[in-house]
Each structure stands twice: as C-alpha cells, then as structure tokens.
Scaffold this motif. Structure first.
Motif, PDB file in Angstrom:
ATOM      1  N   GLU A  66       0.833  -1.203   0.000  1.00 58.90           N
ATOM      2  CA  GLU A  66       0.000   0.000   0.000  1.00 58.90           C
ATOM      3  C   GLU A  66       0.868   1.255   0.000  1.00 58.90           C
ATOM      4  N   THR A  67       1.639   1.391  -1.047  1.00 57.75           N
ATOM      5  CA  THR A  67       2.513   2.534  -1.236  1.00 57.75           C
ATOM      6  C   THR A  67       2.754   2.696  -2.729  1.00 57.75           C
ATOM      7  N   LEU A  68       3.154   3.873  -3.138  1.00 58.54           N
ATOM      8  CA  LEU A  68       3.412   4.105  -4.564  1.00 58.54           C
ATOM      9  C   LEU A  68       4.769   3.582  -5.005  1.00 58.54           C
ATOM     10  N   ARG A  69       5.695   3.426  -4.040  1.00 65.27           N
ATOM     11  CA  ARG A  69       7.069   3.070  -4.385  1.00 65.27           C
ATOM     12  C   ARG A  69       7.582   1.933  -3.512  1.00 65.27           C
ATOM     13  N   ARG A 128       2.428 -19.982   0.004  1.00 67.21           N
ATOM     14  CA  ARG A 128       1.638 -19.645  -1.185  1.00 67.21           C
ATOM     15  C   ARG A 128       1.244 -18.180  -1.025  1.00 67.21           C
ATOM     16  N   ILE A 129       1.929 -17.315  -1.783  1.00 66.05           N
ATOM     17  CA  ILE A 129       1.805 -15.876  -1.581  1.00 66.05           C
ATOM     18  C   ILE A 129       1.504 -15.157  -2.893  1.00 66.05           C
ATOM     19  N   ILE A 130       0.540 -14.252  -2.821  1.00 65.00           N
ATOM     20  CA  ILE A 130       0.273 -13.310  -3.912  1.00 65.00           C
ATOM     21  C   ILE A 130       0.749 -11.949  -3.437  1.00 65.00           C
ATOM     22  N   LEU A 131       1.659 -11.329  -4.170  1.00 66.22           N
ATOM     23  CA  LEU A 131       2.098  -9.973  -3.875  1.00 66.22           C
ATOM     24  C   LEU A 131       1.338  -9.035  -4.799  1.00 66.22           C
ATOM     25  N   ASP A 132       0.473  -8.216  -4.219  1.00 66.00           N
ATOM     26  CA  ASP A 132      -0.351  -7.280  -4.988  1.00 66.00           C
ATOM     27  C   ASP A 132       0.390  -5.952  -5.131  1.00 66.00           C
ATOM     28  N   LEU A 133       0.783  -5.643  -6.365  1.00 61.68           N
ATOM     29  CA  LEU A 133       1.504  -4.400  -6.663  1.00 61.68           C
ATOM     30  C   LEU A 133       0.624  -3.393  -7.401  1.00 61.68           C
ATOM     31  N   SER A 134      -0.683  -3.539  -7.315  1.00 66.91           N
ATOM     32  CA  SER A 134      -1.578  -2.695  -8.107  1.00 66.91           C
ATOM     33  C   SER A 134      -1.500  -1.208  -7.750  1.00 66.91           C
ATOM     34  N   GLU A 135      -1.066  -0.872  -6.534  1.00 64.35           N
ATOM     35  CA  GLU A 135      -0.940   0.536  -6.147  1.00 64.35           C
ATOM     36  C   GLU A 135       0.456   1.099  -6.392  1.00 64.35           C
ATOM     37  N   VAL A 136       1.397   0.241  -6.755  1.00 63.62           N
ATOM     38  CA  VAL A 136       2.805   0.628  -6.886  1.00 63.62           C
ATOM     39  C   VAL A 136       3.087   1.122  -8.308  1.00 63.62           C
ATOM     40  N   ASN A 137       3.752   2.283  -8.403  1.00 64.24           N
ATOM     41  CA  ASN A 137       4.106   2.771  -9.735  1.00 64.24           C
ATOM     42  C   ASN A 137       5.617   2.881  -9.956  1.00 64.24           C
ATOM     43  N   PHE A 138       6.415   2.493  -8.928  1.00 60.67           N
ATOM     44  CA  PHE A 138       7.869   2.527  -9.075  1.00 60.67           C
ATOM     45  C   PHE A 138       8.501   1.464  -8.188  1.00 60.67           C
ATOM     46  N   VAL A 139       9.424   0.686  -8.766  1.00 61.82           N
ATOM     47  CA  VAL A 139      10.235  -0.278  -8.026  1.00 61.82           C
ATOM     48  C   VAL A 139      11.671  -0.075  -8.462  1.00 61.82           C
ATOM     49  N   ASP A 140      12.579   0.129  -7.488  1.00 60.86           N
ATOM     50  CA  ASP A 140      13.987   0.271  -7.853  1.00 60.86           C
ATOM     51  C   ASP A 140      14.684  -1.084  -7.741  1.00 60.86           C
ATOM     52  N   SER A 141      15.992  -1.105  -7.966  1.00 62.79           N
ATOM     53  CA  SER A 141      16.716  -2.381  -7.982  1.00 62.79           C
ATOM     54  C   SER A 141      16.683  -3.073  -6.625  1.00 62.79           C
ATOM     55  N   ASN A 196       8.620 -25.716  -3.165  1.00 60.08           N
ATOM     56  CA  ASN A 196       7.416 -26.335  -2.613  1.00 60.08           C
ATOM     57  C   ASN A 196       6.306 -25.330  -2.359  1.00 60.08           C
ATOM     58  N   GLY A 197       6.486 -24.112  -2.820  1.00 60.63           N
ATOM     59  CA  GLY A 197       5.481 -23.082  -2.631  1.00 60.63           C
ATOM     60  C   GLY A 197       5.196 -22.363  -3.928  1.00 60.63           C
ATOM     61  N   ALA A 198       4.520 -21.241  -3.794  1.00 63.93           N
ATOM     62  CA  ALA A 198       4.212 -20.415  -4.964  1.00 63.93           C
ATOM     63  C   ALA A 198       4.265 -18.957  -4.537  1.00 63.93           C
ATOM     64  N   PHE A 199       4.991 -18.167  -5.287  1.00 58.10           N
ATOM     65  CA  PHE A 199       5.071 -16.727  -5.052  1.00 58.10           C
ATOM     66  C   PHE A 199       4.782 -16.059  -6.390  1.00 58.10           C
ATOM     67  N   VAL A 200       3.669 -15.337  -6.466  1.00 59.69           N
ATOM     68  CA  VAL A 200       3.270 -14.700  -7.718  1.00 59.69           C
ATOM     69  C   VAL A 200       2.995 -13.222  -7.472  1.00 59.69           C
ATOM     70  N   VAL A 201       3.004 -12.450  -8.541  1.00 58.39           N
ATOM     71  CA  VAL A 201       2.753 -11.012  -8.475  1.00 58.39           C
ATOM     72  C   VAL A 201       1.472 -10.703  -9.231  1.00 58.39           C
ATOM     73  N   ALA A 202       0.645  -9.869  -8.620  1.00 49.85           N
ATOM     74  CA  ALA A 202      -0.603  -9.442  -9.250  1.00 49.85           C
ATOM     75  C   ALA A 202      -0.624  -7.925  -9.376  1.00 49.85           C
ATOM     76  N   GLY A 203      -1.231  -7.449 -10.442  1.00 47.28           N
ATOM     77  CA  GLY A 203      -1.504  -6.029 -10.596  1.00 47.28           C
ATOM     78  C   GLY A 203      -0.357  -5.142 -11.022  1.00 47.28           C
ATOM     79  N   VAL A 231       6.274  -0.577 -13.635  1.00 51.98           N
ATOM     80  CA  VAL A 231       6.586  -1.768 -12.841  1.00 51.98           C
ATOM     81  C   VAL A 231       6.513  -3.020 -13.723  1.00 51.98           C
ATOM     82  N   ALA A 232       5.483  -3.149 -14.516  1.00 50.16           N
ATOM     83  CA  ALA A 232       5.364  -4.287 -15.427  1.00 50.16           C
ATOM     84  C   ALA A 232       6.506  -4.282 -16.445  1.00 50.16           C
ATOM     85  N   ARG A 233       6.855  -3.101 -16.934  1.00 47.79           N
ATOM     86  CA  ARG A 233       7.968  -3.002 -17.901  1.00 47.79           C
ATOM     87  C   ARG A 233       9.284  -3.431 -17.257  1.00 47.79           C
TER      88      ARG A 233
END
Length: 111
Positions: A16-19, A42-55, A71-78, A83-85
């Motif tokens: 819940e942050t832009l960055r 088994r984790i979903i990381l929701d990045l729908s509110e994020v508009n910047f990710v640095d290294s 043995n698990g699953a870690f996926v990204v949503a949104g 960020v997608a680029r």
C-alpha cells in the motif's frame, strides 16, 4: 506499507505505497521473511498501487521467491506501467508469474 489477507492457504500481501525503493525495502524484506518463516508458502504480492520499483525493491521480491522455494508459490498481481515493464526488461517475468489482478492470481493458485 503492507497489509495481509488470508485466503484459505494463500496469503495476499498488498503493498500500500506508490514506491518500493531502498527506503522501504528493509521493512518489506523483514515483514515478508517473517511471514515465510512462519510457514506461508503460497503468496500473492499485490503491486496494483505501486508505480515505481527500484533495484533494491526488485531484489527483495526475488528474495521472497527464493525463500518460498520450490514447494510453494510466489506470484505477483496487478503490476502495471513502469513496474510491469521493469519485470519484462529484467526478464523476471520469465521467473515470477505475473497476473493482471488478484482474482486471476488466486484462481491460478487455487487450481
């Protein structure tokens, strides 16, 4: 910064942050590592509110993937826009499954 929601055996982690940058990575990494160490695999990381990710943010996301392990699953949503680029540019979209929204990610993990 992070909120969590239990969905059966899936943990939804909503950023819940832009960055996600060097200023926030220590807290993000500690919180996520604690959840994974407590047995959440088994984790979903929701990045729908994020508009910047640095290294450092990208590195923290990769660390989560490694900690969850095979043995698990870690996926990204949104992930959208820059960020997608970034996931495509770094080819992490070949390693971490990306979903357009939480519903699609949850559907995949439930299958």
């Amino acid at each position: 910064m992070l909120s969590f929601e239990d969905r059966d055996d899936i943990l939804l982690a909503r950023l819940e942050t832009l960055r996600l940058d060097a200023a926030l990575v220590p807290e993000f990494r500690t919180t996520m590592t604690d959840k994974i160490a407590a047995g959440r695999r088994r984790i979903i990381l929701d990045l729908s509110e994020v508009n910047f990710v640095d290294s450092s943010g990208l590195g923290a996301i990769v660390l989560c993937l490694k900690q969850v392990g095979r043995n698990g699953a870690f996926v990204v949503a949104g992930a959208q826009g820059a960020v997608a680029r970034l996931f495509k540019l770094t080819r992490l979209d070949k390693v971490i499954r990306l979903y357009p929204n939480v519903a699609a990610a949850a559907e995949h993990l439930a299958a």
